[in-house]
Scaffold this active site. Structure first.
Site, PDB file in Angstrom:
ATOM      1  N   GLU A   1      40.055  46.227  37.215  1.00  0.00           N
ATOM      2  CA  GLU A   1      39.781  46.479  38.635  1.00  0.00           C
ATOM      3  C   GLU A   1      39.603  45.175  39.422  1.00  0.00           C
ATOM      4  OE1 GLU A   1      36.641  49.311  39.267  1.00  0.00           O
ATOM      5  OE2 GLU A   1      37.960  50.988  38.827  1.00  0.00           O
TER       6      GLU A   1
ATOM      7  N   CYS B   1      33.722  48.346  34.140  1.00  0.00           N
ATOM      8  CA  CYS B   1      32.918  47.168  34.466  1.00  0.00           C
ATOM      9  C   CYS B   1      32.011  46.760  33.316  1.00  0.00           C
ATOM     10  CB  CYS B   1      32.091  47.433  35.725  1.00  0.00           C
ATOM     11  SG  CYS B   1      33.091  47.856  37.167  1.00  0.00           S
TER      12      CYS B   1
END
Length: 343
Positions: free
Chosen positions: A142, A19
């Site tokens: 993701e 992230c």
């Protein structure tokens, strides 16, 4: 740290990872263009994991590191949306994905372009006139749902028109199962991705049961698999100390399934790679360090055993007790037989 990384003899390195790429808005995402050029002019930002991040090590240094340790770089690029774990998630309009497509094309030019190109000239001025020979690119991290695929597909289409020679890695979300995972695999095609990136942070039982996960995967029409982030996690509670040796053994059991199904699972990489002592969010990790020392976990040595003992051809393996033993075997081009057995 670099010596320990090199000791794994990695075939590739995924960067910048997780992230950290996407952040929470389009002002803070990991735009590779901010990370090159003179170091004193590079930005810093407050990142997804709660600390100030400089770009002192940027894309140029990443490519040089891969070159130094003999690993292929796998840069991961934004797909027009920020981290879907953070709310609200920012999405560009589907008709505006050209901006993010161009960022990826510019990155390839920086890595592979001649010194007469805009970004190839920047690379040359930084001290590397020869191209880095980038062969792979990841789009999205993701990410899941139509929000991702509606943007990823036109990005990939436009990118392939310019660079059909480069392998494209896509995403099927943060979990190895469930609604978002199933949706991702329904949308994934060989046109939209050569490989898809599966992630799993799961229990010891899950890893033991996943040694046969890929035995029945589609080998004809669907993309191949990149196990991009995985680690055996425990349900940590107050006073509980996770048994990292047991987690490493469970990971090894699942990895025999990766290797036995290497016609489907073409790439695999552990996460997290580095962990600074007293500044982490989870365990296990591969390589720990503080201001003066580095040390490795059992998980590191499992990864090293698999990485430094890679066969060229897989052999069939029969086990008399599949409840206690996991195995894979193969031969090298030099005629050596390698057997990996997990008890």
């Amino acid at each position: 740290l670099v010596d320990m990384l090199a000791g794994l003899k990695p075939a590739f390195m995924r960067f910048p990872g997780g992230c950290i790429l996407e952040e929470g808005d389009f002002q803070q995402w990991y735009d590779w263009r901010r990370t090159v050029g003179p170091r004193e002019r590079r930005e810093c930002n407050w990142n997804r994991w709660g600390y100030w991040q400089t770009y002192d090590v940027g894309y140029y240094e990443f490519f040089r590191l891969c070159e130094e340790i003999g690993a292929e770089p796998l840069p991961i690029c934004l797909a027009g949306l920020t981290c879907q774990y953070q709310r609200p998630t920012s999405f560009c309009s589907v008709k505006d994905v050209d901006y993010f497509t161009q960022a990826i094309l510019d990155l390839v030019e920086f890595a592979n372009g001649g010194v007469d190109t805009k970004w190839g000239k920047v690379r040359a001025e930084m001290g590397h006139p020869q191209p880095f020979n980038l062969k792979k690119i990841g789009i999205g991290n993701e990410n899941w749902g139509p929000e991702f695929w509606d943007r990823c597909e036109p990005i990939v289409k436009a990118f392939r028109a310019k660079h059909p020679e480069i392998t494209v890695v896509g995403s099927v979300g943060p979990a190895p199962d469930g609604k978002n995972f199933e949706y991702g695999w329904k949308r994934a095609t060989r046109e939209s991705a050569d490989l898809v990136d599966e992630h799993y942070y799961r229990s010891p039982e899950w890893f033991l049961n996943s040694a046969h996960r890929y035995d029945k995967y589609d080998r004809t029409t669907k993309p191949l698999v990149y196990a991009g982030e995985y680690a055996c996690h425990f349900n940590v509670r107050p006073g509980f100390r996770p048994n990292v040796l047991w987690s490493a053994i469970c990971e090894a059991a699942a990895m025999t399934g990766f290797e036995r199904n290497c016609d489907v699972v073409r790439m695999a990489s552990y996460a997290p790679l580095f962990a600074r002592f007293d500044h982490t969010q989870w365990s296990p990790n591969l390589i720990w360090y503080d201001g003066v020392r580095t040390w490795a976990t059992p998980n590191y040595y499992v990864q090293k055993m698999f990485s430094t003992n890679r066969p060229d051809r897989e052999l069939p393996v029969a086990l008399s007790d599949e409840n206690r033993f996991y195995a894979c075997a193969g031969t090298t081009a030099g005629g050596e037989t390698i057997v990996k057995l997990v008890n």
